[in-house]
Design a protein around this motif. Structure first.
Motif, PDB file in Angstrom:
ATOM      1  N   VAL A  63      41.269 -83.972  29.075  1.00 51.11           N
ATOM      2  CA  VAL A  63      42.688 -84.282  29.213  1.00 51.11           C
ATOM      3  C   VAL A  63      43.336 -83.179  30.047  1.00 51.11           C
ATOM      4  CG1 VAL A  63      44.859 -84.585  27.981  1.00 51.11           C
ATOM      5  CG2 VAL A  63      42.754 -85.511  27.029  1.00 51.11           C
ATOM      6  N   ASP A  64      44.050 -83.561  31.110  1.00 52.80           N
ATOM      7  CA  ASP A  64      44.726 -82.584  31.955  1.00 52.80           C
ATOM      8  C   ASP A  64      45.781 -81.832  31.152  1.00 52.80           C
ATOM      9  OD1 ASP A  64      43.210 -83.472  34.066  1.00 52.80           O
ATOM     10  OD2 ASP A  64      44.778 -84.767  34.882  1.00 52.80           O
ATOM     11  N   ALA A  65      46.114 -80.636  31.596  1.00 51.98           N
ATOM     12  CA  ALA A  65      47.068 -79.787  30.883  1.00 51.98           C
ATOM     13  C   ALA A  65      48.439 -80.441  30.764  1.00 51.98           C
ATOM     14  CB  ALA A  65      47.186 -78.445  31.588  1.00 51.98           C
ATOM     15  N   ASP A  66      48.877 -81.131  31.798  1.00 54.57           N
ATOM     16  CA  ASP A  66      50.178 -81.816  31.753  1.00 54.57           C
ATOM     17  C   ASP A  66      50.210 -82.844  30.625  1.00 54.57           C
ATOM     18  OD1 ASP A  66      50.558 -80.376  34.034  1.00 54.57           O
ATOM     19  OD2 ASP A  66      50.553 -82.091  35.389  1.00 54.57           O
ATOM     20  N   TRP A  67      49.168 -83.652  30.558  1.00 51.81           N
ATOM     21  CA  TRP A  67      49.120 -84.703  29.546  1.00 51.81           C
ATOM     22  C   TRP A  67      48.900 -84.120  28.160  1.00 51.81           C
ATOM     23  CZ3 TRP A  67      50.992 -89.306  30.144  1.00 51.81           C
ATOM     24  CH2 TRP A  67      51.094 -89.837  31.421  1.00 51.81           C
ATOM     25  N   HIS A  68      48.170 -83.026  28.066  1.00 51.76           N
ATOM     26  CA  HIS A  68      47.978 -82.372  26.779  1.00 51.76           C
ATOM     27  C   HIS A  68      49.327 -81.933  26.208  1.00 51.76           C
ATOM     28  CE1 HIS A  68      47.117 -78.994  24.054  1.00 51.76           C
ATOM     29  NE2 HIS A  68      46.058 -79.709  23.728  1.00 51.76           N
ATOM     30  N   GLY A  69      50.173 -81.369  27.052  1.00 53.56           N
ATOM     31  CA  GLY A  69      51.502 -80.966  26.618  1.00 53.56           C
ATOM     32  C   GLY A  69      52.344 -82.150  26.171  1.00 53.56           C
ATOM     33  N   TRP A  70      52.212 -83.275  26.859  1.00 52.41           N
ATOM     34  CA  TRP A  70      52.962 -84.466  26.466  1.00 52.41           C
ATOM     35  C   TRP A  70      52.448 -85.013  25.136  1.00 52.41           C
ATOM     36  CZ3 TRP A  70      51.455 -89.600  25.778  1.00 52.41           C
ATOM     37  CH2 TRP A  70      52.500 -90.492  25.593  1.00 52.41           C
ATOM     38  N   LEU A  71      51.116 -85.071  24.959  1.00 53.76           N
ATOM     39  CA  LEU A  71      50.544 -85.578  23.713  1.00 53.76           C
ATOM     40  C   LEU A  71      50.994 -84.757  22.510  1.00 53.76           C
ATOM     41  CD1 LEU A  71      46.860 -86.383  24.694  1.00 53.76           C
ATOM     42  CD2 LEU A  71      48.543 -88.005  23.842  1.00 53.76           C
ATOM     43  N   HIS A  72      51.072 -83.440  22.676  1.00 58.59           N
ATOM     44  CA  HIS A  72      51.418 -82.544  21.570  1.00 58.59           C
ATOM     45  C   HIS A  72      52.905 -82.222  21.512  1.00 58.59           C
ATOM     46  CE1 HIS A  72      47.296 -81.896  20.288  1.00 58.59           C
ATOM     47  NE2 HIS A  72      46.993 -81.991  21.576  1.00 58.59           N
ATOM     48  N   ARG A  73      53.699 -82.982  22.254  1.00 61.37           N
ATOM     49  CA  ARG A  73      55.162 -82.878  22.249  1.00 61.37           C
ATOM     50  C   ARG A  73      55.675 -81.499  22.651  1.00 61.37           C
ATOM     51  NH1 ARG A  73      57.076 -87.580  20.197  1.00 61.37           N
ATOM     52  NH2 ARG A  73      55.603 -88.751  18.953  1.00 61.37           N
ATOM     53  N   ASN A  76      58.817 -83.641  26.609  1.00 59.07           N
ATOM     54  CA  ASN A  76      58.944 -85.090  26.469  1.00 59.07           C
ATOM     55  C   ASN A  76      58.853 -85.840  27.787  1.00 59.07           C
ATOM     56  OD1 ASN A  76      59.159 -85.300  23.665  1.00 59.07           O
ATOM     57  ND2 ASN A  76      61.287 -84.621  23.763  1.00 59.07           N
ATOM     58  N   GLU A  77      58.956 -85.148  28.915  1.00 55.82           N
ATOM     59  CA  GLU A  77      58.870 -85.818  30.211  1.00 55.82           C
ATOM     60  C   GLU A  77      57.439 -86.283  30.443  1.00 55.82           C
ATOM     61  OE1 GLU A  77      60.058 -82.588  30.052  1.00 55.82           O
ATOM     62  OE2 GLU A  77      62.151 -83.183  29.928  1.00 55.82           O
ATOM     63  N   VAL A  78      57.303 -87.506  30.885  1.00 58.82           N
ATOM     64  CA  VAL A  78      55.978 -88.065  31.159  1.00 58.82           C
ATOM     65  C   VAL A  78      55.455 -87.455  32.453  1.00 58.82           C
ATOM     66  CG1 VAL A  78      54.712 -90.189  31.610  1.00 58.82           C
ATOM     67  CG2 VAL A  78      56.605 -90.189  29.993  1.00 58.82           C
ATOM     68  N   PRO A  79      54.237 -86.867  32.450  1.00 59.27           N
ATOM     69  CA  PRO A  79      53.717 -86.210  33.651  1.00 59.27           C
ATOM     70  C   PRO A  79      53.557 -87.121  34.862  1.00 59.27           C
ATOM     71  CG  PRO A  79      52.491 -85.514  31.739  1.00 59.27           C
ATOM     72  CD  PRO A  79      53.390 -86.618  31.291  1.00 59.27           C
ATOM     73  N   SER A  80      53.366 -88.424  34.671  1.00 60.36           N
ATOM     74  CA  SER A  80      53.222 -89.309  35.830  1.00 60.36           C
ATOM     75  C   SER A  80      54.571 -89.537  36.517  1.00 60.36           C
ATOM     76  CB  SER A  80      52.611 -90.647  35.415  1.00 60.36           C
ATOM     77  OG  SER A  80      53.435 -91.286  34.461  1.00 60.36           O
ATOM     78  N   ILE A  81      55.669 -89.398  35.773  1.00 58.02           N
ATOM     79  CA  ILE A  81      57.000 -89.576  36.345  1.00 58.02           C
ATOM     80  C   ILE A  81      57.576 -88.245  36.820  1.00 58.02           C
ATOM     81  CG2 ILE A  81      59.380 -90.258  35.821  1.00 58.02           C
ATOM     82  CD1 ILE A  81      58.169 -92.264  33.809  1.00 58.02           C
ATOM     83  N   ASN A  82      57.441 -87.219  35.990  1.00 60.27           N
ATOM     84  CA  ASN A  82      58.006 -85.906  36.293  1.00 60.27           C
ATOM     85  C   ASN A  82      56.911 -84.837  36.136  1.00 60.27           C
ATOM     86  OD1 ASN A  82      59.742 -83.844  36.806  1.00 60.27           O
ATOM     87  ND2 ASN A  82      60.806 -83.937  34.848  1.00 60.27           N
ATOM     88  N   PRO A  83      56.003 -84.698  37.122  1.00 58.86           N
ATOM     89  CA  PRO A  83      54.896 -83.747  36.973  1.00 58.86           C
ATOM     90  C   PRO A  83      55.384 -82.298  36.960  1.00 58.86           C
ATOM     91  CG  PRO A  83      54.901 -84.683  39.172  1.00 58.86           C
ATOM     92  CD  PRO A  83      55.976 -85.382  38.409  1.00 58.86           C
ATOM     93  N   LEU A  84      54.625 -81.473  36.238  1.00 54.84           N
ATOM     94  CA  LEU A  84      54.941 -80.048  36.197  1.00 54.84           C
ATOM     95  C   LEU A  84      54.576 -79.411  37.535  1.00 54.84           C
ATOM     96  CD1 LEU A  84      53.535 -79.090  32.694  1.00 54.84           C
ATOM     97  CD2 LEU A  84      55.921 -79.338  33.344  1.00 54.84           C
ATOM     98  N   PRO A  85      55.370 -78.434  37.990  1.00 56.52           N
ATOM     99  CA  PRO A  85      54.989 -77.743  39.223  1.00 56.52           C
ATOM    100  C   PRO A  85      53.767 -76.856  38.965  1.00 56.52           C
ATOM    101  CG  PRO A  85      56.928 -76.725  38.260  1.00 56.52           C
ATOM    102  CD  PRO A  85      56.627 -77.942  37.444  1.00 56.52           C
ATOM    103  N   HIS A  86      52.815 -76.902  39.872  1.00 57.19           N
ATOM    104  CA  HIS A  86      51.607 -76.104  39.723  1.00 57.19           C
ATOM    105  C   HIS A  86      51.656 -74.916  40.675  1.00 57.19           C
ATOM    106  CE1 HIS A  86      49.420 -78.655  36.957  1.00 57.19           C
ATOM    107  NE2 HIS A  86      49.979 -79.681  37.593  1.00 57.19           N
ATOM    108  N   LYS A  87      51.163 -73.797  40.209  1.00 57.73           N
ATOM    109  CA  LYS A  87      51.112 -72.590  41.014  1.00 57.73           C
ATOM    110  C   LYS A  87      49.937 -72.683  41.984  1.00 57.73           C
ATOM    111  CE  LYS A  87      54.103 -70.519  38.145  1.00 57.73           C
ATOM    112  NZ  LYS A  87      54.589 -71.585  37.372  1.00 57.73           N
ATOM    113  N   VAL A  88      49.984 -71.913  43.040  1.00 54.96           N
ATOM    114  CA  VAL A  88      48.929 -71.926  44.059  1.00 54.96           C
ATOM    115  C   VAL A  88      47.613 -71.405  43.479  1.00 54.96           C
ATOM    116  CG1 VAL A  88      48.253 -70.987  46.298  1.00 54.96           C
ATOM    117  CG2 VAL A  88      50.619 -71.631  45.885  1.00 54.96           C
ATOM    118  N   TRP A  89      47.695 -70.453  42.552  1.00 55.71           N
ATOM    119  CA  TRP A  89      46.486 -69.821  42.029  1.00 55.71           C
ATOM    120  C   TRP A  89      45.788 -70.643  40.951  1.00 55.71           C
ATOM    121  CZ3 TRP A  89      47.167 -69.229  36.875  1.00 55.71           C
ATOM    122  CH2 TRP A  89      48.473 -69.112  36.407  1.00 55.71           C
TER     123      TRP A  89
END
Length: 128
Positions: A63-73, A76-89
């Motif tokens: 499970v990707d980190a974005d979705w893991h955060g959504w599953l565990h509340r 509340n933003e759904v990663p497919s609609i509002n993805p988290l910004p990812h760092k270059v590193w």
């Protein structure tokens, strides 16, 4: 083999969703999205429950980190609609390889192959 695979998927929890999960998902599930590995994410209409149906083997590290955060509340933003910004590193997601032939084997390990190297920083204990 199609019927056998369908039967195995219906009665085993490690191979997709069980029959009970499939029925519950059909009755009460609202599909929220899909991650890069093909896992499907659902929640109930009132958002009291959230779950994932794995694409293949049920392995939590898939499970990707974005979705893991959504599953565990965590958020509340759904990663497919509002993805988290990812760092270059940040590196792309990698599944847990423990117990497989691709698992890490340090130098000197039996699994690493070759001869174990002599260590000068270790002296074996021998009773007097």
């Amino acid at each position: 083999m199609g019927i056998l695979n369908s039967l195995l998927q219906a009665v085993t929890w490690w191979n997709g969703a069980t029959l009970g999960t499939m029925l519950y998902t059909r009755r009460k599930g609202v599909k929220v999205g899909e991650d890069s590995q093909g896992n499907l994410f659902y929640h109930t209409a009132d958002d009291s429950r959230r779950w994932v149906i794995f694409n293949g083997e049920a392995e939590a590290s898939r499970v990707d980190a974005d979705w893991h955060g959504w599953l565990h509340r965590t958020f509340n933003e759904v990663p497919s609609i509002n993805p988290l910004p990812h760092k270059v590193w940040e590196k792309p997601h990698q599944e847990n390889l423990t117990g497989t032939m691709m698992a890490y084997a340090p130098a000197g390990s039996i699994r690493a192959g070759g001869e174990p190297k002599n260590r000068s920083d270790y002296e074996a204990w021998s009773p007097e």
